[in-house]
Design a protein around this motif. Structure first.
Motif, short mmCIF file in Angstrom:
data_model
loop_
_atom_site.label_atom_id
_atom_site.label_comp_id
_atom_site.label_asym_id
_atom_site.label_seq_id
_atom_site.Cartn_x
_atom_site.Cartn_y
_atom_site.Cartn_z
N ASN A 1 0.85 -1.19 0.00
CA ASN A 1 0.00 0.00 0.00
C ASN A 1 0.89 1.24 0.00
O ASN A 1 1.86 1.31 0.75
N VAL A 2 0.55 2.19 -0.84
CA VAL A 2 1.34 3.41 -0.90
C VAL A 2 0.42 4.58 -1.23
O VAL A 2 -0.59 4.42 -1.93
N ALA A 3 0.76 5.73 -0.71
CA ALA A 3 -0.03 6.93 -0.99
C ALA A 3 0.35 7.50 -2.36
O ALA A 3 1.50 7.42 -2.78
N GLU A 4 -0.64 8.06 -3.01
CA GLU A 4 -0.39 8.64 -4.33
C GLU A 4 0.68 9.73 -4.23
O GLU A 4 0.68 10.54 -3.30
N GLY A 5 1.62 9.69 -5.16
CA GLY A 5 2.70 10.66 -5.17
C GLY A 5 3.95 10.19 -4.45
O GLY A 5 5.03 10.76 -4.66
N ASN A 6 3.82 9.17 -3.63
CA ASN A 6 4.98 8.61 -2.94
C ASN A 6 5.69 7.59 -3.82
O ASN A 6 5.08 7.00 -4.71
N PRO A 7 6.97 7.36 -3.54
CA PRO A 7 7.67 6.30 -4.29
C PRO A 7 7.17 4.92 -3.88
O PRO A 7 6.73 4.73 -2.74
N LEU A 8 7.24 4.00 -4.83
CA LEU A 8 6.82 2.64 -4.53
C LEU A 8 7.93 1.65 -4.88
O LEU A 8 8.73 1.88 -5.80
#
Lengths: 116, 113
Positions: B12-19
């Motif tokens: 799970n990752v927030a939009e705009g964050n690196p994945l």
């Protein structure tokens, strides 16, 4: 990139009937195609390697008499699920390699089989 | 025999964050490594591959992956995640010749707005 077409995308059949799924390489010739099966929320499991003009090579545990594979031309491989049962319900995906050297496989859109 | 491990079922990752989606492999000889993405009830779409050359491979939709031979890893990365990146991601390996791909179990990526 290379295009692999699979048909039908969805099929529903009665238990005991046979279903044929076609896999075509549209803009290239594929001497080898691969058939995979995917259960819900699981990875792809290789079923068999289909070689043009010769018998398919089946993975361990895959019944060759149940899953008939024919690779009659350089652009077409077919998978026939014979005497289908509900446990054969799955997502079947075919793939083909454009080149031995480049390595990547191109996949069809998959065929969802539901056996009632 | 070749194998692939994707240790995370879900990322799970927030939009705009690196994945980052992790992948390690095992193969005899030089590996051919791939990442594919799958959307619901669809086939697999090719993202990128490593055959030889630069360890950092750039692919479709802004994704990249780094081949690390010593760690036998091929992690998928993207600097800034989009909600539309939410999908199932598969790492795969094959050996030399016209051999089939062996897939990892897949990692479901969820990007939250």
């Amino acid at each position: 990139g290379a295009v692999v077409s699979q048909h039908p995308s969805r099929v529903i059949c009665k238990s005991g009937t046979s279903v044929k799924i076609e896999c075509r390489s549209l803009d290239f010739q594929a001497t080898t195609m691969f058939w995979y099966r995917q259960f819900p929320k699981q990875s792809l499991m290789l079923m068999a390697t289909s070689n043009e003009g010769s018998k398919a090579t089946y993975e361990q545990g895959v019944e060759k008499d149940k899953f008939l594979i024919n690779h009659a031309s350089l652009t077409l491989s077919t998978l026939t699920v014979t005497s289908a049962h509900p446990e054969d319900s799955s997502f079947y995906i075919c793939s083909a390699s454009l080149s031995v050297n480049t390595g990547e496989l191109f996949f069809g859109e998959g065929s969802r089989l539901t056996v009632l | 025999a070749q194998s692939v491990a994707q240790p995370e079922d879900q990322v799970n990752v927030a939009e705009g964050n690196p994945l980052t989606v992790k992948c390690t492999y095992s193969v005899s000889g030089n590996p051919y490594l791939f990442w594919y993405v799958q959307y619901p009830n669809r086939g697999l779409q090719f993202l990128l591959k490593y055959i030889t050359g630069d360890n950092l491979v750039k692919g479709s939709y802004g994704f990249e992956a780094e081949f690390n031979k010593s760690q036998t890893s091929f992690h998928l990365k993207k600097p800034s995640a989009l909600v539309s990146d939410s999908a199932l991601y598969f790492c795969a390996v094959r050996g030399a010749g016209n051999t089939p791909l062996v897939f990892g179990k897949g990692t479901r990526l969820s990007v939250i707005a």
